[in-house]
Design an enzyme around this catalytic site. Structure first.
Site, PDB file in Angstrom:
ATOM      1  N   ARG A  41       0.862  -1.176   0.000  1.00 49.11           N
ATOM      2  CA  ARG A  41       0.000   0.000   0.000  1.00 49.11           C
ATOM      3  C   ARG A  41       0.897   1.225   0.000  1.00 49.11           C
ATOM      4  O   ARG A  41       1.743   1.346   0.875  1.00 49.11           O
ATOM      5  CB  ARG A  41      -0.925   0.006   1.216  1.00 49.11           C
ATOM      6  CG  ARG A  41      -2.271   0.637   0.865  1.00 49.11           C
ATOM      7  CD  ARG A  41      -3.248   0.577   2.011  1.00 49.11           C
ATOM      8  NE  ARG A  41      -4.076  -0.610   2.001  1.00 49.11           N
ATOM      9  CZ  ARG A  41      -5.158  -0.760   2.764  1.00 49.11           C
ATOM     10  NH1 ARG A  41      -5.523   0.215   3.570  1.00 49.11           N
ATOM     11  NH2 ARG A  41      -5.873  -1.847   2.730  1.00 49.11           N
ATOM     12  N   SER A 143      -8.416   0.480  -0.396  1.00 57.30           N
ATOM     13  CA  SER A 143      -9.516   0.491   0.560  1.00 57.30           C
ATOM     14  C   SER A 143      -9.945   1.920   0.906  1.00 57.30           C
ATOM     15  O   SER A 143     -10.399   2.648   0.060  1.00 57.30           O
ATOM     16  CB  SER A 143      -9.118  -0.303   1.807  1.00 57.30           C
ATOM     17  OG  SER A 143     -10.222  -0.476   2.637  1.00 57.30           O
ATOM     18  N   ASP A 300     -16.941   1.277   3.112  1.00 63.12           N
ATOM     19  CA  ASP A 300     -15.747   2.001   2.689  1.00 63.12           C
ATOM     20  C   ASP A 300     -15.622   1.817   1.166  1.00 63.12           C
ATOM     21  O   ASP A 300     -16.387   1.060   0.561  1.00 63.12           O
ATOM     22  CB  ASP A 300     -14.510   1.528   3.460  1.00 63.12           C
ATOM     23  CG  ASP A 300     -14.188   0.060   3.251  1.00 63.12           C
ATOM     24  OD1 ASP A 300     -15.081  -0.682   2.792  1.00 63.12           O
ATOM     25  OD2 ASP A 300     -13.044  -0.353   3.542  1.00 63.12           O
ATOM     26  N   ASP A 304     -15.430  -3.593   1.737  1.00 61.60           N
ATOM     27  CA  ASP A 304     -15.196  -4.762   2.602  1.00 61.60           C
ATOM     28  C   ASP A 304     -15.500  -4.443   4.070  1.00 61.60           C
ATOM     29  O   ASP A 304     -15.458  -5.330   4.909  1.00 61.60           O
ATOM     30  CB  ASP A 304     -13.779  -5.332   2.424  1.00 61.60           C
ATOM     31  CG  ASP A 304     -12.668  -4.391   2.851  1.00 61.60           C
ATOM     32  OD1 ASP A 304     -12.951  -3.204   3.096  1.00 61.60           O
ATOM     33  OD2 ASP A 304     -11.499  -4.839   2.918  1.00 61.60           O
ATOM     34  N   ARG A 305     -15.824  -3.188   4.364  1.00 62.23           N
ATOM     35  CA  ARG A 305     -16.174  -2.842   5.751  1.00 62.23           C
ATOM     36  C   ARG A 305     -17.536  -2.159   5.787  1.00 62.23           C
ATOM     37  O   ARG A 305     -18.017  -1.652   4.784  1.00 62.23           O
ATOM     38  CB  ARG A 305     -15.086  -1.941   6.351  1.00 62.23           C
ATOM     39  CG  ARG A 305     -13.715  -2.589   6.234  1.00 62.23           C
ATOM     40  CD  ARG A 305     -12.681  -1.998   7.133  1.00 62.23           C
ATOM     41  NE  ARG A 305     -12.528  -0.570   6.960  1.00 62.23           N
ATOM     42  CZ  ARG A 305     -11.902   0.208   7.830  1.00 62.23           C
ATOM     43  NH1 ARG A 305     -11.391  -0.283   8.926  1.00 62.23           N
ATOM     44  NH2 ARG A 305     -11.788   1.497   7.597  1.00 62.23           N
ATOM     45  N   THR A 378      -4.302  -9.595  15.355  1.00 66.02           N
ATOM     46  CA  THR A 378      -5.010  -8.517  14.669  1.00 66.02           C
ATOM     47  C   THR A 378      -4.925  -8.692  13.162  1.00 66.02           C
ATOM     48  O   THR A 378      -3.860  -8.976  12.632  1.00 66.02           O
ATOM     49  CB  THR A 378      -4.354  -7.171  15.030  1.00 66.02           C
ATOM     50  OG1 THR A 378      -4.099  -7.178  16.414  1.00 66.02           O
ATOM     51  CG2 THR A 378      -5.255  -6.020  14.700  1.00 66.02           C
ATOM     52  N   GLU A 402     -13.709  -7.725  13.555  1.00 63.29           N
ATOM     53  CA  GLU A 402     -12.617  -6.907  14.062  1.00 63.29           C
ATOM     54  C   GLU A 402     -13.172  -5.519  14.369  1.00 63.29           C
ATOM     55  O   GLU A 402     -14.026  -5.026  13.637  1.00 63.29           O
ATOM     56  CB  GLU A 402     -11.548  -6.836  12.984  1.00 63.29           C
ATOM     57  CG  GLU A 402     -10.348  -6.021  13.381  1.00 63.29           C
ATOM     58  CD  GLU A 402      -9.095  -6.485  12.660  1.00 63.29           C
ATOM     59  OE1 GLU A 402      -8.343  -7.260  13.269  1.00 63.29           O
ATOM     60  OE2 GLU A 402      -8.884  -6.078  11.516  1.00 63.29           O
TER      61      GLU A 402
END
Length: 591
Positions: A41, A143, A300, A304-305, A378, A402
């Site tokens: 990223r 993302s 988002d 995916d969120r 995490t 999460e």
């Protein structure tokens, strides 16, 4: 298109040279982007530390060679490549362009490529890996990062994100294949190749078929009068969430007009991150007020969120935290599962997962209801891989979450998925409305039954690795005692310590941590005698020291005001005792 991209990058460099911007040039050219378990990223632009045609080709050549070494049947099975709507006019880079270059690299080696012909949500890539039995998947997305960034996310044959040692292996293979192969640039030839397939229609059909299995109240959905607003925050989510609602027989959500079409400039938000809460949701609240809707769902940009907000009786909007949504969705999914599986023995095979910095509410529900709860490190890569292991052992994994608003509500995707989560949340809202119960009321009911779980998370910004190291070293040699952790923090007594950097866990008989450890990142968890849990960790992608705290009360203790004050006091004590010595070198989280 290659020469256009090259001249855009060249003029960016010439501009920096003209301005004598030495630091900016160093940033671009001094060191190569690290390929880690989250892939890549970085900003789109010139140089080996940025996302551009060359670095995409180099990365894909390395990944391709690593896959050739790992799978004898790569040429039979192939890979999938997806992309979001990101584009960066100054450098000429875009997700679509990077995806077609990655496809050209694989095709030049005779590997079949399933390249989506249009933008898709990130979860479609892991779904396709599993659905078609492929060796790997690549999603080109950054993302919810700022608009100039892009990313390269990698999935393994098990449908989960890669974990160690694959990152090291791929990284090494990239270093060994830096020289572009002659055919790697040739996207025009690649796009005509018989090795190139478009999985879009098939996957679209199969994905919605797969998530439909999680629809349990079709009659309620059809007749529901609930009004829901959805925003895709200028990302890919709009059409897919509309389709998901249709698959569940839910009334289509009202779409925020200004944000529903993909726009890489993200013109209406400062950061395209629904985790930031209200600022990103302003337009959603306005539309909901206009239409008389009580709930807002937000994805988002790569969908995916999922974030959720609800209008309260006071007229104010409440944006739920990731942990609160984890409690609601976990309760709902168990409630639906229980209705379909009245046989009490079946619960012994049921699993839910969450990451170690997320709320322990699922543990409390599991203890009372008799199913299994496990925590992982995490990141969804850990939950996805653990879910795969459990599924391979014949277990049932119904939910993982999460606190950073990531939810896996359907085991057809072994990663967080904001599209299926939106539909499942839509059904939960409709069901509760028939009983005249709001999400806020249901959350209170969950806490009263399983114990209040109140959390408070934040971070400090720190760019200096030495300061970060000294802070964590001090905690490991507390009070000047070597290898000795604090036993108290202000008035709070510490009952257990787990250090996942060194592998120490005071709760285990051999004092060795059960979860995997990593020397390259800092992470210490303190458990307090009053039911408090606090984790301090460094971020893999940002210059932050994050802290996560939660107070877990026993069922029956419903004095919320007292519990909140107790947690506030605990956080103050942690900041004062554990951060104080380096506090002047840290920047607080911006308000």
């Amino acid at each position: 298109s290659w020469s256009k991209h090259l001249s855009a990058l060249a003029s960016m460099v010439q501009e920096l040279v003209k301005e004598k911007a030495v630091e900016a040039l160093k940033k671009c050219f001094a060191s190569r982007m690290e390929f880690g378990t989250a892939g890549l990223r970085a900003a789109m632009g010139p140089g080996i530390s940025c996302m551009n045609d060359l670095t995409i080709i180099q990365t894909t050549q390395g990944f391709c060679c690593y896959l050739e070494q790992s799978f004898g049947n790569l040429k039979e099975r192939g890979v999938v490549i997806g992309y979001d709507a990101r584009a960066h006019p100054p450098s000429g880079g875009s997700s679509k362009r990077f995806a077609s270059l990655a496809a050209a690299v694989f095709i030049s080696r005779g590997v079949p490529v399933h390249l989506f012909s249009d933008i898709t949500p990130t979860p479609f890539v892991p779904f396709t890996v599993s659905h078609l039995g492929l060796c790997a998947g690549i999603m080109v997305t950054a993302s919810h990062n700022p608009k100039q960034d892009n990313g390269y996310k990698v999935y393994w044959e098990n449908g989960a994100q890669i974990v160690s040692p694959h990152d090291k292996g791929i990284s090494k293979a990239i270093e060994e294949n830096l020289e572009p192969w002659p055919e790697s640039w040739n996207t025009e030839e690649a796009l005509k190749s018989p090795l190139l397939k478009d999985p879009y229609q098939d996957v679209h059909t199969q994905y919605f078929k797969a998530i439909q299995k999680h629809c349990h109240h079709r009659e309620i959905n059809k007749s529901s009068q609930v009004k829901i607003v959805h925003t895709s925050v200028h990302g890919v989510g709009h059409t897919f969430v509309q389709s998901a609602f249709k698959a569940f027989d839910l009334h289509p959500p009202y779409a925020v007009e200004e944000q529903k079409d993909p726009d890489p400039e993200f013109p209406t938000v400062k950061y395209p991150n629904p985790e930031e809460g209200e600022g990103v949701l302003t337009l959603s609240f306005a539309l909901a007020d206009k239409e008389g809707a009580s709930v807002v769902l937000a994805n988002d940009p790569d969908a995916d969120r999922l974030a959720i907000a609800e209008k309260q009786e006071s007229g104010q909007w409440r944006v739920f935290s990731g942990n609160e949504l984890g409690a609601l969705l976990g309760w709902w999914i168990f409630h639906c599962w229980r209705q379909q599986n009245p046989d009490t023995a079946a619960v012994k095979n049921l699993y839910m997962l969450s990451s170690t910095v997320s709320s322990k509410i699922l543990r409390a529900i599991a203890l009372k209801e008799g199913f299994h709860f496990e925590e992982t490190l995490t990141g969804f890569k850990w939950m996805g891989n653990r879910a795969r292991d459990l599924l391979d052992q014949g277990k049932t994994v119904v939910f993982a979450f999460e606190e950073a608003i990531g939810y896996m509500c359907c085991s057809a995707v072994l990663d967080k998925d904001g599209v299926s989560a939106a539909a499942i949340a839509g059904e939960m809202v409709s069901y509760l409305a028939t009983k005249n119960i709001s999400l806020s009321q249901q959350l209170t009911t969950i806490y009263e039954e399983y114990g209040y779980h109140i959390s408070k998370n934040s971070y400090f910004i720190c760019h200096d690795q030495d300061v970060i190291r000294s802070l964590f070293d001090r905690l490991r040699n507390y009070g000047g005692q070597k290898d000795s952790y604090p036993t108290e923090c202000g008035r709070f007594s510490i009952s257990a310590v787990r250090d996942l950097t060194t592998g120490y866990d005071s709760n285990q008989t051999d004092k060795k941590a059960v979860l995997p450890t990593s020397r390259s990142s800092q992470m210490i968890t303190f458990t307090f005698s009053n039911g408090g849990v606090a984790t301090m960790r460094t971020s893999g992608t940002e210059p932050k020291i994050k802290y996560y705290t939660e107070l877990c009360a026993a069922p029956g203790n419903s004095d919320v005001t007292h519990l909140k004050k107790e947690l506030d006091d605990l956080v103050d004590a942690i900041v004062e005792n554990f951060f104080e010595p380096v506090k002047n070198k840290l920047q607080p989280k911006p308000e």
